[in-house]
Motif scaffolding. Structure first.
Motif, mmCIF file in Angstrom:
data_model
loop_
_atom_site.group_PDB
_atom_site.id
_atom_site.type_symbol
_atom_site.label_atom_id
_atom_site.label_comp_id
_atom_site.label_asym_id
_atom_site.label_seq_id
_atom_site.Cartn_x
_atom_site.Cartn_y
_atom_site.Cartn_z
ATOM 1 N N THR A 231 34.511 -7.955 61.539
ATOM 2 C CA THR A 231 35.028 -6.522 60.450
ATOM 3 C C THR A 231 34.389 -5.073 60.787
ATOM 4 O O THR A 231 35.445 -4.667 60.287
ATOM 5 N N ILE A 232 33.645 -5.311 62.050
ATOM 6 C CA ILE A 232 33.496 -4.147 62.253
ATOM 7 C C ILE A 232 34.611 -3.170 62.791
ATOM 8 O O ILE A 232 35.111 -2.159 62.216
ATOM 9 N N LYS A 233 35.192 -4.140 63.455
ATOM 10 C CA LYS A 233 36.262 -3.577 63.952
ATOM 11 C C LYS A 233 37.849 -2.838 62.764
ATOM 12 O O LYS A 233 38.559 -1.815 63.306
ATOM 13 N N ALA A 234 38.140 -3.958 61.936
ATOM 14 C CA ALA A 234 38.905 -4.161 60.818
ATOM 15 C C ALA A 234 38.556 -2.873 60.025
ATOM 16 O O ALA A 234 39.492 -1.757 59.925
ATOM 17 N N LEU A 235 37.661 -2.983 59.919
ATOM 18 C CA LEU A 235 37.309 -1.377 59.088
ATOM 19 C C LEU A 235 37.228 0.137 59.704
ATOM 20 O O LEU A 235 37.665 0.426 59.040
ATOM 21 N N VAL A 236 36.837 -0.055 60.553
ATOM 22 C CA VAL A 236 37.352 1.285 61.437
ATOM 23 C C VAL A 236 38.670 1.779 61.763
ATOM 24 O O VAL A 236 38.791 2.691 61.447
ATOM 25 N N ALA A 237 39.331 0.570 62.069
ATOM 26 C CA ALA A 237 40.772 0.622 62.194
ATOM 27 C C ALA A 237 41.296 1.248 60.392
ATOM 28 O O ALA A 237 42.265 2.114 60.177
ATOM 29 N N ARG A 238 41.019 0.354 59.406
ATOM 30 C CA ARG A 238 41.709 0.834 58.318
ATOM 31 C C ARG A 238 41.195 2.096 58.252
ATOM 32 O O ARG A 238 41.756 3.132 57.411
ATOM 33 N N CYS A 239 39.339 2.954 58.462
ATOM 34 C CA CYS A 239 39.088 4.023 57.540
ATOM 35 C C CYS A 239 40.010 4.510 58.432
ATOM 36 O O CYS A 239 40.312 5.945 57.473
ATOM 37 N N ARG A 240 40.188 4.518 59.753
ATOM 38 C CA ARG A 240 40.901 5.690 60.669
ATOM 39 C C ARG A 240 42.962 5.799 60.675
ATOM 40 O O ARG A 240 43.378 7.154 60.162
ATOM 41 N N THR A 241 43.192 4.520 59.288
ATOM 42 C CA THR A 241 44.412 4.688 58.899
ATOM 43 C C THR A 241 44.856 5.688 57.995
ATOM 44 O O THR A 241 45.998 6.321 57.420
ATOM 45 N N LYS A 242 43.578 5.936 56.708
ATOM 46 C CA LYS A 242 43.868 6.308 55.763
ATOM 47 C C LYS A 242 43.420 7.844 55.406
ATOM 48 O O LYS A 242 43.286 7.961 56.654
ATOM 49 N N PRO A 243 44.073 8.555 54.824
ATOM 50 C CA PRO A 243 44.065 10.708 55.121
ATOM 51 C C PRO A 243 43.043 11.261 54.615
ATOM 52 O O PRO A 243 42.384 10.119 53.946
ATOM 53 N N SER A 244 42.831 11.919 55.369
ATOM 54 C CA SER A 244 41.511 12.416 55.185
ATOM 55 C C SER A 244 41.255 13.115 54.257
ATOM 56 O O SER A 244 39.778 13.441 54.335
ATOM 57 N N ALA A 245 41.543 13.668 53.901
ATOM 58 C CA ALA A 245 41.648 14.839 52.506
ATOM 59 C C ALA A 245 41.577 14.337 51.251
ATOM 60 O O ALA A 245 40.537 15.337 51.010
ATOM 61 N N SER A 246 42.057 13.003 50.700
ATOM 62 C CA SER A 246 41.799 12.972 49.964
ATOM 63 C C SER A 246 40.330 12.663 49.652
ATOM 64 O O SER A 246 39.425 11.744 50.127
ATOM 65 N N GLN A 247 39.875 12.826 47.918
ATOM 66 C CA GLN A 247 38.872 11.978 47.655
ATOM 67 C C GLN A 247 38.535 11.085 47.582
ATOM 68 O O GLN A 247 37.235 10.287 48.090
ATOM 69 N N SER A 248 39.942 10.039 47.307
ATOM 70 C CA SER A 248 39.135 8.894 47.931
ATOM 71 C C SER A 248 39.169 8.171 49.034
ATOM 72 O O SER A 248 38.362 6.750 49.015
ATOM 73 N N SER A 249 39.568 8.837 49.636
ATOM 74 C CA SER A 249 38.953 8.387 51.178
ATOM 75 C C SER A 249 38.385 8.743 51.756
ATOM 76 O O SER A 249 37.402 8.151 52.679
ATOM 77 N N LYS A 250 37.147 9.497 51.332
ATOM 78 C CA LYS A 250 35.652 10.131 51.902
ATOM 79 C C LYS A 250 35.232 9.650 50.930
ATOM 80 O O LYS A 250 34.218 8.927 52.094
ATOM 81 N N GLN A 251 35.294 8.851 49.723
ATOM 82 C CA GLN A 251 34.422 7.848 49.090
ATOM 83 C C GLN A 251 34.928 6.540 50.332
ATOM 84 O O GLN A 251 33.455 5.894 50.492
ATOM 85 N N TRP A 252 36.003 6.116 50.499
ATOM 86 C CA TRP A 252 36.093 4.634 51.503
ATOM 87 C C TRP A 252 35.275 5.412 52.728
ATOM 88 O O TRP A 252 35.106 3.723 52.977
ATOM 89 N N GLY A 253 35.349 6.249 53.162
ATOM 90 C CA GLY A 253 34.923 6.588 54.856
ATOM 91 C C GLY A 253 33.355 6.624 54.966
ATOM 92 O O GLY A 253 32.198 5.794 54.922
ATOM 93 N N ARG A 254 32.261 7.084 53.156
ATOM 94 C CA ARG A 254 30.669 6.935 53.228
ATOM 95 C C ARG A 254 30.565 5.031 52.910
ATOM 96 O O ARG A 254 29.928 5.052 53.878
ATOM 97 N N ILE A 255 32.192 4.952 52.048
ATOM 98 C CA ILE A 255 31.324 2.999 51.747
ATOM 99 C C ILE A 255 31.726 2.670 53.313
ATOM 100 O O ILE A 255 30.847 1.777 53.475
ATOM 101 N N THR A 256 33.130 3.124 54.330
ATOM 102 C CA THR A 256 32.634 1.993 54.995
ATOM 103 C C THR A 256 31.038 1.800 56.227
ATOM 104 O O THR A 256 30.636 1.078 56.527
ATOM 105 N N MET A 257 30.931 3.130 56.239
ATOM 106 C CA MET A 257 30.528 3.661 56.957
ATOM 107 C C MET A 257 28.849 2.184 56.582
ATOM 108 O O MET A 257 28.198 1.737 57.482
ATOM 109 N N GLU A 258 28.369 2.779 55.402
ATOM 110 C CA GLU A 258 27.207 2.576 54.811
ATOM 111 C C GLU A 258 27.311 -0.251 55.265
ATOM 112 O O GLU A 258 26.625 0.308 55.567
#
Length: 357
Positions: A231-258
């Motif tokens: 699960t950790i591997k899949a979350l990291v891979a999905r987080c890397r494929t998302k654009p980093s500029a959008s607000q939603s991607s930043k929220q996703w990144g924080r939630i992924t880290m949690e």
């Protein structure tokens, strides 16, 4: 739980606390180390009861919300884990506290051995059930992340209920084997708790039953670790494929880290709490030793190695019991606290806590 203590004058105290920080055999609850030991299981029982009850309340409130219908399987698993841990604490801790307060040997309170068999049965059921439920939750989480389309079309609440019921029935049946004559529950040192016998090979099925408990527990740990890592591997891979500029991607990144922190916490807690006891049981089984032989005697002097083994086994059991207190925190309560702080930092943008429970 803590290892056996030394009392006044540096003399080793054979009436040291046992399972759930339990009581000494035949010691007064008003003096010495005994006064500390009775407070320990009581405080652990209260802490576990509050934590698991709060987790069940949060799960119940989350289930009432219509937007959480897709998460019913995960919520059912968390609620079942909290209920199992709570029941285990309420059935075992009062027995240890009662034996302590009675200031009498277990044999005097339970001459027929029925209470010992019941206590050992509870230890087995409420030891394996949380491990299996944790494995089921890890598998469910992995399927939800790595195979979302299959998960959405096949995973129903009915399936989750069937799996949980199967776990309870299977473990319940397994724990009844010693009562049916295969294996044995015996009084353990220092005489305030009962568990699976590991040293008596003359009892039919004793080695098989004790080995099966340890192997089932270790297999459950391995499944949980493997699924959480996937699960950790899949979350990291999905987080890397998302654009980093959008607000939603930043929220996703924080939630992924949690989520990553939570999964790592789950693995660390399970491994630290259960691996010492399970590996110690296997070692005792294959070396034909048991903490039943740790009973103090004025006519014999125990070897240092045996005493260390007895102390380590008590510590291992206490670590396993801590898992029932830590479960609601690593699975739910700490995650809610972290997410609430995150939502407060976000200010204008609102993120539902229940959306990522």
């Amino acid at each position: 739980m803590t290892p056996p203590q030394h009392c006044a004058g540096g003399r080793f105290n054979h009436t040291s606390p046992s399972l759930w920080g339990g009581a000494p055999r035949g010691a007064s609850n008003r003096t010495g180390c005994g006064a500390v030991s009775v407070a320990f299981p009581l405080s652990m029982m209260l802490a576990g009861t509050v934590g698991n009850a709060l987790a069940m309340l949060l799960v119940y409130r989350a289930c009432q919300k219509k937007e959480n219908t897709r998460k019913k399987s995960f919520l059912l698993c968390i609620g079942s884990l909290a209920l199992t841990d709570l029941t285990g604490q309420l059935l075992t801790s009062p027995v240890v506290i009662a034996v302590y307060l009675a200031s009498r040997d277990w044999q005097e309170l339970d001459p027929s051995g029925s209470l010992c068999a019941f206590f050992g049965f509870c230890m087995t059921v409420f030891g394996l059930c949380p491990l299996f439920i944790a494995s089921a939750m890890a598998v469910e989480r992995t399927l939800a992340i790595r195979a979302p389309h299959w998960y959405a079309s096949h995973m129903r609440t009915r399936v989750t209920k069937t799996v949980l019921l199967s776990i309870w029935l299977a473990v319940f049946t397994f724990a009844l084997l010693p009562i049916a004559g295969l294996g044995q529950y015996t009084l353990q040192w220092p005489g305030t708790w009962c568990f699976i016998s590991t040293g008596d090979n003359h009892v039919v099925g004793n080695t098989f039953f004790a080995s099966a408990f340890a192997f089932l527990g270790l297999c459950s740990l391995i499944v949980t670790m493997a699924c959480n890592l996937a699960t950790i591997k899949a979350l990291v891979a999905r987080c890397r494929t998302k654009p980093s500029a959008s607000q939603s991607s930043k929220q996703w990144g924080r939630i992924t880290m949690e989520t990553l922190v939570q999964l790592l916490g789950i693995m660390c807690v399970l491994f630290a709490c259960w691996s010492p006891l399970l590996t110690m049981m296997l070692k005792m089984i294959f070396s034909h030793t048991s903490v039943e032989h740790c009973k103090p005697s004025d006519s014999t002097v125990q070897s240092i190695e045996l005493q260390k083994e007895c102390n380590f086994f008590l510590t291992a059991v206490r670590l396993a019991s801590l898992n029932q207190i830590l479960d609601p925190w690593v699975y739910l309560l700490l995650r809610k606290i972290l997410l609430r702080k995150f939502c407060q930092r976000k200010g204008g943008s609102y993120l539902s806590l229940d959306a990522v429970i």
